[in-house]
Design a protein around this motif. Sequence first.
Motif, PDB file in Angstrom:
ATOM      1  N   SER A  17       0.833  -1.203   0.000  1.00  0.00           N
ATOM      2  CA  SER A  17       0.000   0.000   0.000  1.00  0.00           C
ATOM      3  C   SER A  17       0.868   1.254   0.000  1.00  0.00           C
ATOM      4  CB  SER A  17      -0.916  -0.007   1.224  1.00  0.00           C
ATOM      5  OG  SER A  17      -1.627   1.205   1.315  1.00  0.00           O
ATOM      6  N   LYS A  18       1.938   1.247   0.786  1.00  0.00           N
ATOM      7  CA  LYS A  18       2.851   2.390   0.846  1.00  0.00           C
ATOM      8  C   LYS A  18       3.623   2.543  -0.472  1.00  0.00           C
ATOM      9  CE  LYS A  18       6.368   4.493   3.726  1.00  0.00           C
ATOM     10  NZ  LYS A  18       7.070   4.409   5.014  1.00  0.00           N
ATOM     11  N   VAL A  19       4.105   1.430  -1.004  1.00  0.00           N
ATOM     12  CA  VAL A  19       4.854   1.466  -2.270  1.00  0.00           C
ATOM     13  C   VAL A  19       3.990   2.056  -3.378  1.00  0.00           C
ATOM     14  CG1 VAL A  19       5.872   0.018  -4.087  1.00  0.00           C
ATOM     15  CG2 VAL A  19       6.397  -0.444  -1.690  1.00  0.00           C
ATOM     16  N   LEU A  20       2.757   1.576  -3.484  1.00  0.00           N
ATOM     17  CA  LEU A  20       1.867   2.069  -4.543  1.00  0.00           C
ATOM     18  C   LEU A  20       1.478   3.528  -4.313  1.00  0.00           C
ATOM     19  CD1 LEU A  20      -0.370  -1.068  -5.161  1.00  0.00           C
ATOM     20  CD2 LEU A  20       1.480  -0.188  -6.591  1.00  0.00           C
ATOM     21  N   CYS A  21       1.297   3.923  -3.069  1.00  0.00           N
ATOM     22  CA  CYS A  21       0.996   5.316  -2.755  1.00  0.00           C
ATOM     23  C   CYS A  21       2.148   6.221  -3.217  1.00  0.00           C
ATOM     24  CB  CYS A  21       0.768   5.468  -1.250  1.00  0.00           C
ATOM     25  SG  CYS A  21       0.468   7.165  -0.702  1.00  0.00           S
ATOM     26  N   ILE A  22       3.370   5.816  -2.914  1.00  0.00           N
ATOM     27  CA  ILE A  22       4.550   6.602  -3.313  1.00  0.00           C
ATOM     28  C   ILE A  22       4.654   6.658  -4.830  1.00  0.00           C
ATOM     29  CG2 ILE A  22       7.077   6.654  -3.299  1.00  0.00           C
ATOM     30  CD1 ILE A  22       6.883   5.442  -0.422  1.00  0.00           C
ATOM     31  N   ARG A  23       4.472   5.535  -5.502  1.00  0.00           N
ATOM     32  CA  ARG A  23       4.581   5.519  -6.972  1.00  0.00           C
ATOM     33  C   ARG A  23       3.510   6.396  -7.604  1.00  0.00           C
ATOM     34  NH1 ARG A  23       6.742  -0.155  -7.407  1.00  0.00           N
ATOM     35  NH2 ARG A  23       8.736   0.204  -6.376  1.00  0.00           N
ATOM     36  N   GLN A  24       2.307   6.363  -7.047  1.00  0.00           N
ATOM     37  CA  GLN A  24       1.233   7.190  -7.596  1.00  0.00           C
ATOM     38  C   GLN A  24       1.557   8.674  -7.417  1.00  0.00           C
ATOM     39  OE1 GLN A  24      -2.682   6.402  -6.041  1.00  0.00           O
ATOM     40  NE2 GLN A  24      -3.639   7.223  -7.866  1.00  0.00           N
ATOM     41  N   CYS A  25       2.157   9.012  -6.299  1.00  0.00           N
ATOM     42  CA  CYS A  25       2.551  10.392  -6.034  1.00  0.00           C
ATOM     43  C   CYS A  25       3.700  10.825  -6.949  1.00  0.00           C
ATOM     44  CB  CYS A  25       2.969  10.526  -4.569  1.00  0.00           C
ATOM     45  SG  CYS A  25       3.700  12.115  -4.134  1.00  0.00           S
ATOM     46  N   VAL A  26       4.686   9.957  -7.139  1.00  0.00           N
ATOM     47  CA  VAL A  26       5.854  10.272  -7.976  1.00  0.00           C
ATOM     48  C   VAL A  26       5.409  10.598  -9.391  1.00  0.00           C
ATOM     49  CG1 VAL A  26       7.908   9.261  -9.076  1.00  0.00           C
ATOM     50  CG2 VAL A  26       7.544   8.986  -6.613  1.00  0.00           C
ATOM     51  N   SER A  27       4.540   9.780  -9.961  1.00  0.00           N
ATOM     52  CA  SER A  27       4.058  10.014 -11.322  1.00  0.00           C
ATOM     53  C   SER A  27       2.697   9.359 -11.516  1.00  0.00           C
ATOM     54  CB  SER A  27       5.037   9.454 -12.352  1.00  0.00           C
ATOM     55  OG  SER A  27       4.505   9.602 -13.653  1.00  0.00           O
ATOM     56  N   PRO A  28       1.642  10.146 -11.374  1.00  0.00           N
ATOM     57  CA  PRO A  28       0.305   9.577 -11.559  1.00  0.00           C
ATOM     58  C   PRO A  28       0.111   8.918 -12.931  1.00  0.00           C
ATOM     59  CG  PRO A  28       0.151  11.740 -10.548  1.00  0.00           C
ATOM     60  CD  PRO A  28       1.586  11.540 -10.943  1.00  0.00           C
ATOM     61  N   SER A  29       0.682   9.513 -13.985  1.00  0.00           N
ATOM     62  CA  SER A  29       0.482   8.936 -15.322  1.00  0.00           C
ATOM     63  C   SER A  29       1.251   7.621 -15.493  1.00  0.00           C
ATOM     64  CB  SER A  29       0.862   9.931 -16.415  1.00  0.00           C
ATOM     65  OG  SER A  29       2.241  10.236 -16.372  1.00  0.00           O
ATOM     66  N   CYS A  30       2.461   7.529 -14.947  1.00  0.00           N
ATOM     67  CA  CYS A  30       3.220   6.277 -15.027  1.00  0.00           C
ATOM     68  C   CYS A  30       2.568   5.203 -14.162  1.00  0.00           C
ATOM     69  CB  CYS A  30       4.665   6.492 -14.597  1.00  0.00           C
ATOM     70  SG  CYS A  30       5.607   7.553 -15.722  1.00  0.00           S
ATOM     71  N   TYR A  31       2.072   5.609 -13.002  1.00  0.00           N
ATOM     72  CA  TYR A  31       1.347   4.683 -12.136  1.00  0.00           C
ATOM     73  C   TYR A  31       0.149   4.108 -12.886  1.00  0.00           C
ATOM     74  CZ  TYR A  31      -1.656   3.002  -8.375  1.00  0.00           C
ATOM     75  OH  TYR A  31      -2.472   2.224  -7.593  1.00  0.00           O
ATOM     76  N   ARG A  32      -0.602   4.986 -13.530  1.00  0.00           N
ATOM     77  CA  ARG A  32      -1.788   4.555 -14.280  1.00  0.00           C
ATOM     78  C   ARG A  32      -1.397   3.567 -15.376  1.00  0.00           C
ATOM     79  NH1 ARG A  32      -3.592   9.394 -14.217  1.00  0.00           N
ATOM     80  NH2 ARG A  32      -2.622  10.051 -16.152  1.00  0.00           N
ATOM     81  N   ASP A  33      -0.335   3.879 -16.111  1.00  0.00           N
ATOM     82  CA  ASP A  33       0.097   3.022 -17.222  1.00  0.00           C
ATOM     83  C   ASP A  33       0.605   1.652 -16.771  1.00  0.00           C
ATOM     84  OD1 ASP A  33      -0.541   5.105 -18.903  1.00  0.00           O
ATOM     85  OD2 ASP A  33       1.541   5.655 -19.359  1.00  0.00           O
ATOM     86  N   LEU A  34       1.253   1.608 -15.607  1.00  0.00           N
ATOM     87  CA  LEU A  34       1.933   0.380 -15.211  1.00  0.00           C
ATOM     88  C   LEU A  34       1.273  -0.411 -14.081  1.00  0.00           C
ATOM     89  CD1 LEU A  34       5.466   1.881 -15.542  1.00  0.00           C
ATOM     90  CD2 LEU A  34       4.665  -0.127 -16.776  1.00  0.00           C
ATOM     91  N   TYR A  35       0.532   0.249 -13.220  1.00  0.00           N
ATOM     92  CA  TYR A  35       0.025  -0.459 -12.037  1.00  0.00           C
ATOM     93  C   TYR A  35      -1.489  -0.476 -11.896  1.00  0.00           C
ATOM     94  CZ  TYR A  35       4.856  -0.407 -10.461  1.00  0.00           C
ATOM     95  OH  TYR A  35       6.202  -0.586 -10.379  1.00  0.00           O
ATOM     96  N   GLN A  36      -2.166   0.533 -12.379  1.00  0.00           N
ATOM     97  CA  GLN A  36      -3.591   0.662 -12.081  1.00  0.00           C
ATOM     98  C   GLN A  36      -4.408  -0.542 -12.539  1.00  0.00           C
ATOM     99  OE1 GLN A  36      -5.093   4.539 -12.540  1.00  0.00           O
ATOM    100  NE2 GLN A  36      -7.225   3.933 -12.428  1.00  0.00           N
ATOM    101  N   GLY A  37      -4.090  -1.100 -13.688  1.00  0.00           N
ATOM    102  CA  GLY A  37      -4.854  -2.232 -14.214  1.00  0.00           C
ATOM    103  C   GLY A  37      -4.573  -3.545 -13.512  1.00  0.00           C
TER     104      GLY A  37
END
Length: 107
Positions: free
Chosen positions: A59-79
């Motif tokens: 949960s913390k890792v994903l929170c940090i990644r989403q904060c670092v780059s919402p668009s990269c998070y969306r492309d790589l993790y959201q699905g």
Amino acid sequence: MIANFLLLVIISLINESIEEKVHYIFPEFPYKESNKNEVMLREVEAACEKGCYGRNGVSKVLCIRQCVSPSCYRDLYQGDLLEEGEVDVRLNSFKGCFIQRYNRSRP
């Protein structure tokens, strides 16, 4: 005779499950590891970590990644969210995505 048949069926099922490999396809962004890139990423992660205070594990890792780059998070993790204990094979692509988009946004 029946015991042998059941044994062959069980062995066949075990072999099928062993041969089935999961292939996860995700966008790949090349990442060149350099001191400059690593320092920049660590600085942004450290700032984001403060906003993810109180979270733990994935949960913390994903929170940090989403904060670092919402668009990269969306492309790589959201699905397909990272799961506890999963080896994050997408990390280098995330870093590459972040660096690529960061460099594009600079004047």
